[in-house]
Enzyme design. Structure first.
Site, PDB file in Angstrom:
ATOM      1  N   TRP A  12       0.827  -1.133  -0.095  1.00 57.96           N
ATOM      2  CA  TRP A  12       0.121   0.046   0.194  1.00 57.96           C
ATOM      3  C   TRP A  12       1.129   1.100  -0.152  1.00 57.96           C
ATOM      4  CZ3 TRP A  12      -3.288   2.565  -2.097  1.00 57.96           C
ATOM      5  CH2 TRP A  12      -4.180   3.622  -1.469  1.00 57.96           C
ATOM      6  N   ALA A 140      -4.618  -2.671  -2.946  1.00 56.00           N
ATOM      7  CA  ALA A 140      -3.329  -1.796  -3.693  1.00 56.00           C
ATOM      8  C   ALA A 140      -2.950  -2.419  -5.021  1.00 56.00           C
ATOM      9  CB  ALA A 140      -2.110  -2.250  -2.856  1.00 56.00           C
ATOM     10  N   LYS A 191     -13.541  -2.970   9.465  1.00 59.08           N
ATOM     11  CA  LYS A 191     -13.650  -3.829   8.191  1.00 59.08           C
ATOM     12  C   LYS A 191     -12.742  -5.038   7.757  1.00 59.08           C
ATOM     13  CE  LYS A 191     -10.212  -1.917   5.250  1.00 59.08           C
ATOM     14  NZ  LYS A 191      -9.267  -2.600   4.375  1.00 59.08           N
ATOM     15  N   ASP A 244     -15.314   0.444   1.727  1.00 60.36           N
ATOM     16  CA  ASP A 244     -13.977  -0.175   2.148  1.00 60.36           C
ATOM     17  C   ASP A 244     -14.358  -1.533   2.571  1.00 60.36           C
ATOM     18  OD1 ASP A 244     -11.591  -0.635   2.234  1.00 60.36           O
ATOM     19  OD2 ASP A 244     -11.124   0.657   3.997  1.00 60.36           O
ATOM     20  N   THR A 248     -13.039  -5.077   0.696  1.00 62.56           N
ATOM     21  CA  THR A 248     -12.119  -5.706   1.633  1.00 62.56           C
ATOM     22  C   THR A 248     -13.022  -7.192   1.775  1.00 62.56           C
ATOM     23  OG1 THR A 248     -11.369  -4.079   2.560  1.00 62.56           O
ATOM     24  CG2 THR A 248     -11.037  -6.148   3.551  1.00 62.56           C
ATOM     25  N   ARG A 255      -6.213  -9.353   2.012  1.00 65.26           N
ATOM     26  CA  ARG A 255      -5.306 -10.181   2.744  1.00 65.26           C
ATOM     27  C   ARG A 255      -6.232 -10.831   4.036  1.00 65.26           C
ATOM     28  NH1 ARG A 255      -0.614  -6.057   3.615  1.00 65.26           N
ATOM     29  NH2 ARG A 255       0.166  -5.654   1.436  1.00 65.26           N
TER      30      ARG A 255
END
Length: 335
Positions: A12, A140, A191, A244, A248, A255
């Site tokens: 990031w 990213a 989140k 977000d 995510t 991740r």
């Protein structure tokens, strides 16, 4: 040309450096590993984190924080959230006097339960008018490929937020300014925890109804905590909250979702972390977030079960986690 120092050469941090460079800034990255810095400076790549992506020529890199910070007009912090305090303490004497300090980190600190902007103010000894946070749908890899997205740039000082927004306004990256730092940071931190839960459901083979339920009730948890801490509810319905959260929880690039999927498939925590390859902030932030919530009398059942799973090193039976959530007393839908 704005001179920007980015402290942190992970995925990031490097990606945000690309955004800044594409927006016209002269960027210098700090990284702990001299080999990574050399590859960025000489080969215009960061293959460890961004594969074959070519970086703009206006990005340089060095493992020497002093040279990176010298004459910087904006300072960007992009290190793992639980390492921020230690790193920033070392960097404090090097920080330019008037430069805004930008946090890209999405977490809550162990022990203190402070948000990242609070850690920055505490350790750097600067006022809230100089602290800026950036959050939103920030996968990213997609941004490094110049795929369109938007984000929120927030500061208690609207002028500071605008300065940073101008510095990162690229053709594919649209920043919106805000003064609700609390709401923007909480959306970005919680989140990650909800994405772990969604990943577990995915790994267990559960369907979209289950995942949609977790996302929706996860947003309600975030909103309850935000309300208790003084956030604007509208913030959590926007890019830094719902936007977000959806990115995510839904993307295989996440991740936190990746770790959750591995846990749901029966891997233990160590194996699940290895599968993600890079830092999953939800693992380290879920405990501090839950303790912050309890300190303010906020009920966060999904977060509670994620903590139980993580603290149990992935050995808590997944069926027991699901049962604890489903057996909770019924109540009218809402916050």
């Amino acid at each position: 040309m704005t001179r920007v120092a980015v402290l942190g050469s992970g995925s990031w941090g490097t990606t945000f450096a690309i955004v800044l460079a594409d927006a016209g800034a002269k960027v210098t990255l700090w990284g702990r590993d001299p080999a990574v810095c050399a590859e960025i400076a000489e080969g215009h790549r960061n293959s460890r984190y961004l594969g074959s992506t070519v970086l703009p020529d206006t990005i340089d890199a060095s493992p020497d924080a002093g040279s990176v910070l010298a004459d910087a007009e904006v300072v960007v912090l992009a290190v793992p959230s639980q390492t921020l305090r230690q790193n920033l303490a070392a960097w404090r004497p090097l920080l330019p006097r008037s430069a805004p300090v930008v946090s890209l980190m999405k977490g809550v600190e162990h022990g203190t339960h402070l948000r990242m902007s609070e850690v920055v103010r505490n350790v750097a000894g600067i006022g809230e008018d100089r602290v800026v946070v950036v959050s939103g749908p920030n996968l990213a890899r997609e941004i490094a490929q110049r795929q369109p997205t938007a984000s929120v740039v927030a500061s208690a000082d609207a002028d500071a937020a605008e300065l940073v927004a101008q510095a990162c306004s690229a053709p594919y990256f649209r920043p919106y300014t805000h003064t609700d730092v609390v709401g923007v940071e909480l959306g970005g931190a919680v989140k990650n925890v909800i994405a772990l839960a969604v990943g577990v459901a995915e790994g267990m083979g559960l369907g979209d109804n289950t995942k949609a339920t977790i996302i929706t009730r996860g947003l309600a948890e975030t909103a309850r905590l935000g309300a208790a801490l003084g956030a604007d509810p509208v913030t959590l319905a926007g890019l830094a909250g719902l936007g977000d959260l959806v990115a995510t929880c839904a993307s295989p690039l996440s991740r936190n979702r990746t770790v959750g999927v591995a846990l749901g498939q029966g891997l233990d925590l160590e194996q699940a972390v290895a599968a993600a390859k890079h830092t999953a902030e939800g693992l380290t932030s879920c405990g501090p977030i839950l303790r912050l919530a309890r300190a303010h009398g906020v009920d966060m059942p999904i977060t509670e079960q994620v903590v139980a799973l993580v603290v149990g090193q992935g050995r808590l039976p997944l069926g027991e986690v699901a049962a604890r959530l489903l057996e909770r007393p019924r109540k009218p839908e809402g916050l």
